[in-house]
Design an enzyme around this catalytic site. Structure first.
Site, PDB file in Angstrom:
ATOM      1  N   ARG A 157       0.973  -1.232   0.059  1.00  0.00           N
ATOM      2  CA  ARG A 157      -0.048   0.006   0.054  1.00  0.00           C
ATOM      3  C   ARG A 157       0.888   1.285   0.090  1.00  0.00           C
ATOM      4  O   ARG A 157       0.798   2.261  -0.940  1.00  0.00           O
ATOM      5  CB  ARG A 157      -0.901   0.145   1.209  1.00  0.00           C
ATOM      6  CG  ARG A 157      -2.024  -1.276   1.357  1.00  0.00           C
ATOM      7  CD  ARG A 157      -2.821  -1.177   2.465  1.00  0.00           C
ATOM      8  NE  ARG A 157      -4.006  -1.585   2.546  1.00  0.00           N
ATOM      9  CZ  ARG A 157      -3.973  -3.153   3.182  1.00  0.00           C
ATOM     10  NH1 ARG A 157      -2.779  -3.452   3.716  1.00  0.00           N
ATOM     11  NH2 ARG A 157      -5.127  -3.866   3.276  1.00  0.00           N
ATOM     12  N   ILE A 158       1.788   1.407   0.913  1.00  0.00           N
ATOM     13  CA  ILE A 158       2.701   2.428   1.005  1.00  0.00           C
ATOM     14  C   ILE A 158       3.547   2.779  -0.238  1.00  0.00           C
ATOM     15  O   ILE A 158       3.593   3.861  -0.620  1.00  0.00           O
ATOM     16  CB  ILE A 158       3.451   2.510   2.382  1.00  0.00           C
ATOM     17  CG1 ILE A 158       2.548   2.727   3.267  1.00  0.00           C
ATOM     18  CG2 ILE A 158       4.309   3.704   2.346  1.00  0.00           C
ATOM     19  CD1 ILE A 158       3.318   2.386   4.825  1.00  0.00           C
ATOM     20  N   ALA A 238       9.835   2.674   7.002  1.00  0.00           N
ATOM     21  CA  ALA A 238       9.578   1.417   7.513  1.00  0.00           C
ATOM     22  C   ALA A 238      10.198   1.192   9.076  1.00  0.00           C
ATOM     23  O   ALA A 238      10.326   1.887   9.837  1.00  0.00           O
ATOM     24  CB  ALA A 238       9.902   0.235   6.671  1.00  0.00           C
ATOM     25  N   ARG A 239      10.578   0.195   9.312  1.00  0.00           N
ATOM     26  CA  ARG A 239      10.806  -0.238  10.583  1.00  0.00           C
ATOM     27  C   ARG A 239      12.452  -0.112  10.402  1.00  0.00           C
ATOM     28  O   ARG A 239      13.075  -0.367   9.777  1.00  0.00           O
ATOM     29  CB  ARG A 239      10.557  -1.703  11.282  1.00  0.00           C
ATOM     30  CG  ARG A 239       9.231  -1.805  11.530  1.00  0.00           C
ATOM     31  CD  ARG A 239       8.972  -1.208  13.062  1.00  0.00           C
ATOM     32  NE  ARG A 239       7.829  -1.410  13.456  1.00  0.00           N
ATOM     33  CZ  ARG A 239       6.797  -0.850  13.467  1.00  0.00           C
ATOM     34  NH1 ARG A 239       6.717   0.456  13.042  1.00  0.00           N
ATOM     35  NH2 ARG A 239       5.503  -1.061  14.359  1.00  0.00           N
ATOM     36  N   ASP A 263      13.313   8.075   9.183  1.00  0.00           N
ATOM     37  CA  ASP A 263      12.187   8.398  10.093  1.00  0.00           C
ATOM     38  C   ASP A 263      12.255   7.258  11.113  1.00  0.00           C
ATOM     39  O   ASP A 263      11.802   7.778  12.270  1.00  0.00           O
ATOM     40  CB  ASP A 263      10.832   8.464   9.480  1.00  0.00           C
ATOM     41  CG  ASP A 263      10.046   8.560  10.524  1.00  0.00           C
ATOM     42  OD1 ASP A 263      10.007   9.914  10.871  1.00  0.00           O
ATOM     43  OD2 ASP A 263       8.889   8.035  10.517  1.00  0.00           O
ATOM     44  N   GLU A 268      15.120   3.588  19.411  1.00  0.00           N
ATOM     45  CA  GLU A 268      14.377   5.023  19.585  1.00  0.00           C
ATOM     46  C   GLU A 268      14.246   5.497  21.147  1.00  0.00           C
ATOM     47  O   GLU A 268      13.873   4.818  21.843  1.00  0.00           O
ATOM     48  CB  GLU A 268      13.092   5.214  19.050  1.00  0.00           C
ATOM     49  CG  GLU A 268      13.185   4.729  17.517  1.00  0.00           C
ATOM     50  CD  GLU A 268      11.878   4.434  16.846  1.00  0.00           C
ATOM     51  OE1 GLU A 268      10.842   4.734  17.403  1.00  0.00           O
ATOM     52  OE2 GLU A 268      11.862   4.463  15.506  1.00  0.00           O
ATOM     53  N   HIS A 287      10.449   9.398  13.879  1.00  0.00           N
ATOM     54  CA  HIS A 287       9.342   8.401  13.587  1.00  0.00           C
ATOM     55  C   HIS A 287       8.090   9.186  13.786  1.00  0.00           C
ATOM     56  O   HIS A 287       6.892   8.620  14.614  1.00  0.00           O
ATOM     57  CB  HIS A 287       9.495   7.244  14.780  1.00  0.00           C
ATOM     58  CG  HIS A 287       8.926   5.975  14.720  1.00  0.00           C
ATOM     59  ND1 HIS A 287       8.827   4.713  15.081  1.00  0.00           N
ATOM     60  CD2 HIS A 287       7.829   5.707  13.691  1.00  0.00           C
ATOM     61  CE1 HIS A 287       8.373   3.902  14.645  1.00  0.00           C
ATOM     62  NE2 HIS A 287       7.488   4.450  13.811  1.00  0.00           N
TER      63      HIS A 287
END
Length: 327
Positions: A157-158, A238-239, A263, A268, A287
């Protein structure tokens, strides 16, 4: 019909103003904070579904009451859930796969454009008084977008939305995703490659749109980077653990990687002394790609509606382990 929210403080803030969705469906709910497996076993008694803000590993999943039919995660990613353990217990795992597609795609495109035009470097240079002596020759050399090829690692989708948003710039597209039907590539005018190495060899820009699995963990490592074109632009929304950050930093130093837009992070928040924060060719965000007012509301509504579906004995559209459970 009862729902349990795993993380009481988060649930109270996150779903404030939306609990009426459960009330109107006749679903009662309780809140519990993270604790021992024994505490979760007790709290989950007589509940149909658990909505979680925290990881659920094997020991916690095994402690859940037999009444639990599903786990709902408040995100697209579900790498914080031990799906194998859930499968063994016959528990559905439901993510929210479609709530922030436009936002993440736009953020990815923004990082690409920042890298291509050295926007952040120009901004920093000018703010530091460099207008006359450096700003007009700041950072990497610019190339026309119509001369470039963008590669998609993952074309769900992305990735497809990024492709639509980028399509007006005249960029050529190639993509690697063995799980997407060939007709999708054809309809979108994207060349499908059979291997990641083929993509690395031709892409001037690489966007990562994969989920995190054992297979994709540190997929972007020193070996992968060695196969990429010199001066490649690498963007990840993504991750964070899909990339080996040390290898990316080395790629920036060597020039194999021309610029990155990142991102998400394996750790984190990223430590403030991490050398990547001093890299001129790195655009860094925290993020935040998923966020907009509309996306936040959609996430809340879809989480609660999924919980209602489960309580009513339905199999939600967003159950990711239907096949494994024979549903």
């Amino acid at each position: 019909m009862r729902a349990l929210f795993y993380g009481s403080m988060y649930a109270q803030v996150f779903f404030k103003g939306h609990f009426h969705i459960l009330d109107e469906a006749g679903v009662q709910y309780d809140l519990v904070d993270p604790g021992t497996p024994e505490a979760l076993a007790e709290a989950s008694k007589d509940h149909d579904v658990i909505v979680t803000f925290f990881p659920l590993r094997e020991d916690l999943i095994n402690s859940l009451s037999d009444s639990i039919k599903a786990i709902v995660v408040t995100s697209i990613g579900y790498d914080n859930i031990d799906v194998d353990a859930a499968n063994k217990r016959g528990i559905m795992v439901c993510n929210i796969p479609d709530y922030c597609i436009e936002e993440v795609a736009l953020h990815s495109v923004t990082l690409i454009l920042c890298a291509l035009r050295n926007i952040c470097q120009y901004d920093r240079t000018i703010r530091n008084g460099g207008w006359t002596d450096r700003s007009m020759l700041c950072g990497r050399e610019h190339h026309r977008m119509s001369t470039l090829t963008m590669g998609f690692l993952g074309f769900g989708r992305i990735g497809q939305t990024v492709c639509k948003q980028m399509s007006g710039f005249g960029v050529k597209f190639v993509a690697y995703d063995p799980y997407v039907p060939a007709k999708v590539f054809e309809e979108m005018g994207v060349e499908r490659v059979e291997t990641k190495d083929e993509l690395y060899a031709v892409a001037d820009i690489i966007g990562i749109y994969l989920i995190l699995t054992d297979e994709t963990y540190h997929l972007i490592n020193a070996d992968a980077i060695s196969k990429m074109k010199d001066d490649v632009i690498l963007v990840n929304t993504a991750r964070g653990a899909i990339i080996d950050l040390d290898s990316v930093k080395e790629g920036l130093k060597s020039g194999r990687i021309g610029a990155v837009g990142l991102d998400t992070w394996e750790q984190e928040p990223i430590p403030m002394d991490d050398p990547i924060l001093k890299e001129d060719n790195a655009t860094i965000t925290s993020h935040c790609a998923y966020f907009s007012i509309e996306a936040a509301v959609e996430l809340r509504v879809k989480c609660l509606n999924t919980a209602v579906n489960v309580c009513k004995g339905e199999v939600p559209y967003n159950c990711i382990n239907k096949k494994e459970l024979g549903l």
